[in-house]
Design a protein around this motif. Structure first.
Motif: not given
Length: 346
Positions: A225-230, A237-238, A282-284, A287-290
């Motif tokens: 798991a996470g080998s593509t995106l951590k 997150i987005y 990063a989460r902020l 979430g905003l971009l989503a």
């Protein structure tokens, strides 16, 4: 002796020579013989598919001019598939000899089974469930996914506590066997998702069309798991926030959206406040971009919603029975429940 059905194995790939070779080596040792292997090269830049026929003789390579993500890569492979079943398989997986035979046998028992997944364990610690699907995917009514063996970022040790298998809501795209005729009926992966939750959206449509999705824990896959995106990647997150919102807008009946969306958007804003207080930028940002994406693309999402509801055969009242009726976020963050077996699941 009746010949076993053809399985089209589709492996979307973007960079990573060693992980792809390990996957193909394991696939060669799989006892299930009636299969075709399709490797989708999502515009890799490291030459990792250049000599692939040395490791997987007979495999076909589909070359995309750009990286279409998991969703687009899988769809590219599907356009070249001939099997009764399609196995969508991550390139960072390994497995034993019998797992594919077990999955096919499970699907052959019931034509209403649209998709199934094996038990997915961590490659790095094979006693622990893997983040991506664990022992079978579930979801709450607000569109937050979780799994038997994984709630948010808490992973359980595999102690055979979920070995009963049976119905689940979604089968992980890490390794999922799907009846190809159902894809013809319910549609393929939504390529606008790019990656993350596209399999949940697809499985939701399968439920709407009247099919089942099951876990088959006798079959086991090990995933890196996470080998593509951590897990803490801003892009991940987005995509998770964005795709979850799009998914519920596409698939719920209007009468349920009218109460679910306000609750869900409120939780999104709570997440933003929490991220700001924790200085989790990063989460902020994700979430905003989503939320911005959903606002800008709202009418496009509504158009897809109309397409989805043309295939609907099952009302939300029946879909709710397959979901967790409470809030998994409340159970985890407020009540402190961190194991799926401690929830009141039907």
């Amino acid at each position: 002796m009746t010949e076993k059905p053809l399985v089209s194995v589709i492996i979307p790939h973007f960079n990573g020579r060693e992980i792809l070779r390990n996957c193909l080596e394991a696939l060669k040792k799989t006892e299930y013989q009636n299969k075709e292997v399709i490797i989708v090269n999502n515009a890799s830049t490291d030459g990792s598919v250049d000599d692939i026929h040395h490791f997987s003789p007979g495999a076909r390579v589909v070359n995309n001019e750009k990286n279409l993500g998991y969703a687009g890569g899988c769809n590219s492979g599907l356009a070249n598939a001939s099997g009764k079943y399609v196995l969508f398989l991550n390139n960072d997986t390994v497995f034993g000899r019998e797992w594919l035979s077990i999955l096919v046998e499970a699907c052959e028992k019931d034509e209403k089974i649209a998709a199934c997944q094996p038990k997915i364990l961590s490659q790095t610690d094979r006693e622990m469930f893997d983040y991506a699907g664990a022992a079978g995917g579930l979801i709450d009514v607000l569109g937050y996914p979780f799994a038997r063996g994984r709630l948010f970022f808490t992973l359980e040790k595999d102690e055979k506590q979920y070995d009963a298998g049976g119905n689940i809501f979604w089968a992980s795209g890490t390794a999922t066997l799907i009846r190809k005729s159902v894809l013809d009926e319910a549609g393929t992966f939504d390529e606008d998702f790019f990656a993350h939750m596209e399999e949940i959206d697809l499985n939701w449509r399968m439920h709407l069309a009247g099919y089942r999705v099951v876990a088959v824990p006798e079959a086991i896959v090990y995933h890196n798991a996470g080998s593509t995106l951590k897990p803490d990647s801003p892009e991940k997150i987005y995509l998770n926030h964005r795709n979850s919102l799009v998914m519920i807008l596409k698939n719920y009946e209007l009468k349920n959206l009218l109460w679910i969306i306000p609750v869900r958007v409120s939780l999104e804003f709570l997440t933003l406040v929490y991220a700001l207080l924790k200085l989790d930028f990063a989460r902020l940002k994700g979430g905003l971009l989503a939320l911005i994406y959903v606002f800008i693309n709202f009418f496009g999402i509504i158009k897809k919603r109309k397409q989805v509801h043309r295939l609907r055969k099952v009302p939300d009242s029946e879909i709710f029975k397959k979901m967790y009726r409470g809030s998994i976020a409340f159970e985890y963050f407020v009540r402190g429940i961190s194991k799926a077996k401690d929830l009141k699941l039907k």
